[in-house]
Motif scaffolding. Structure first.
Motif, PDB file in Angstrom:
ATOM      1  N   GLN A  84      18.982 -12.705   4.133  1.00 34.40           N
ATOM      2  CA  GLN A  84      18.265 -11.925   5.175  1.00 34.40           C
ATOM      3  C   GLN A  84      18.396 -10.515   4.978  1.00 34.40           C
ATOM      4  O   GLN A  84      17.383  -9.600   5.068  1.00 34.40           O
ATOM      5  CB  GLN A  84      19.142 -12.343   6.866  1.00 34.40           C
ATOM      6  N   GLU A  85      19.483 -10.243   4.548  1.00 35.18           N
ATOM      7  CA  GLU A  85      19.841  -8.631   4.074  1.00 35.18           C
ATOM      8  C   GLU A  85      18.938  -8.297   2.999  1.00 35.18           C
ATOM      9  O   GLU A  85      18.277  -7.127   2.880  1.00 35.18           O
ATOM     10  CB  GLU A  85      21.309  -8.252   3.928  1.00 35.18           C
ATOM     11  N   TYR A  86      18.809  -9.136   1.894  1.00 35.59           N
ATOM     12  CA  TYR A  86      17.907  -8.993   0.710  1.00 35.59           C
ATOM     13  C   TYR A  86      16.559  -8.941   1.108  1.00 35.59           C
ATOM     14  O   TYR A  86      16.015  -7.847   0.679  1.00 35.59           O
ATOM     15  CB  TYR A  86      18.342 -10.186  -0.059  1.00 35.59           C
ATOM     16  N   LYS A  87      15.984  -9.643   2.034  1.00 31.74           N
ATOM     17  CA  LYS A  87      14.775  -9.535   2.474  1.00 31.74           C
ATOM     18  C   LYS A  87      14.494  -8.242   3.440  1.00 31.74           C
ATOM     19  O   LYS A  87      13.266  -7.779   3.299  1.00 31.74           O
ATOM     20  CB  LYS A  87      14.325 -10.658   3.408  1.00 31.74           C
ATOM     21  N   ALA A  88      15.298  -7.820   4.118  1.00 31.98           N
ATOM     22  CA  ALA A  88      15.260  -6.741   4.773  1.00 31.98           C
ATOM     23  C   ALA A  88      15.187  -5.322   4.152  1.00 31.98           C
ATOM     24  O   ALA A  88      14.307  -4.560   4.384  1.00 31.98           O
ATOM     25  CB  ALA A  88      16.685  -6.596   5.913  1.00 31.98           C
ATOM     26  N   VAL A  89      15.900  -5.295   2.881  1.00 32.97           N
ATOM     27  CA  VAL A  89      15.967  -4.314   2.050  1.00 32.97           C
ATOM     28  C   VAL A  89      14.647  -4.278   1.207  1.00 32.97           C
ATOM     29  O   VAL A  89      14.035  -3.053   0.939  1.00 32.97           O
ATOM     30  CB  VAL A  89      17.021  -4.397   0.986  1.00 32.97           C
ATOM     31  N   LEU A  90      14.084  -5.309   1.065  1.00 32.93           N
ATOM     32  CA  LEU A  90      12.804  -5.636   0.455  1.00 32.93           C
ATOM     33  C   LEU A  90      11.453  -4.976   1.012  1.00 32.93           C
ATOM     34  O   LEU A  90      10.468  -4.836   0.496  1.00 32.93           O
ATOM     35  CB  LEU A  90      12.457  -6.664  -0.215  1.00 32.93           C
ATOM     36  N   ARG A  91      11.673  -4.915   2.301  1.00 32.72           N
ATOM     37  CA  ARG A  91      10.577  -4.619   3.348  1.00 32.72           C
ATOM     38  C   ARG A  91      10.244  -3.150   3.156  1.00 32.72           C
ATOM     39  O   ARG A  91      10.912  -2.090   2.942  1.00 32.72           O
ATOM     40  CB  ARG A  91      11.009  -4.951   4.660  1.00 32.72           C
TER      41      ARG A  91
END
Length: 91
Positions: A84-91
């Motif tokens: 979830q954190e990984y995807k949030a950073v990529l946004r």
């Protein structure tokens, strides 16, 4: 003879110097949990250009485990939080 010690260690505990620790808090099972070196972990996994969430999650867990204790019973929850954190950073 020189007074220098090998390496750069904490004078209190003999381990990693506190300034080398970079903790970011994420929610694991609804609890704020500190993850050391999270930015470095996410950047490293991002640079691998992995295609699917399963591979990304596995690599995030592997790298996070190098810097952090991840309880076996909480491994799935940590994996979810890291992804979830990984995807949030990529946004």
């Amino acid at each position: 003879m020189t007074n220098e010690k090998e390496g750069d260690y904490c004078t209190i505990c003999g381990g990693i110097k506190p300034e080398a620790i970079k903790i970011k808090t994420v929610l694991v099972d609804g609890k704020e949990t500190g993850i050391n070196q999270l930015e470095l972990i996410v950047a490293g996994v991002r640079d691998l250009h992995l295609a699917d969430d399963t591979a990304i999650r596995a690599e995030l867990l592997r790298r996070a485990g190098a810097f952090n204790y991840i309880p076996t019973k909480k491994k799935e929850a940590y994996g979810d939080a890291l992804l979830q954190e990984y995807k949030a950073v990529l946004r």
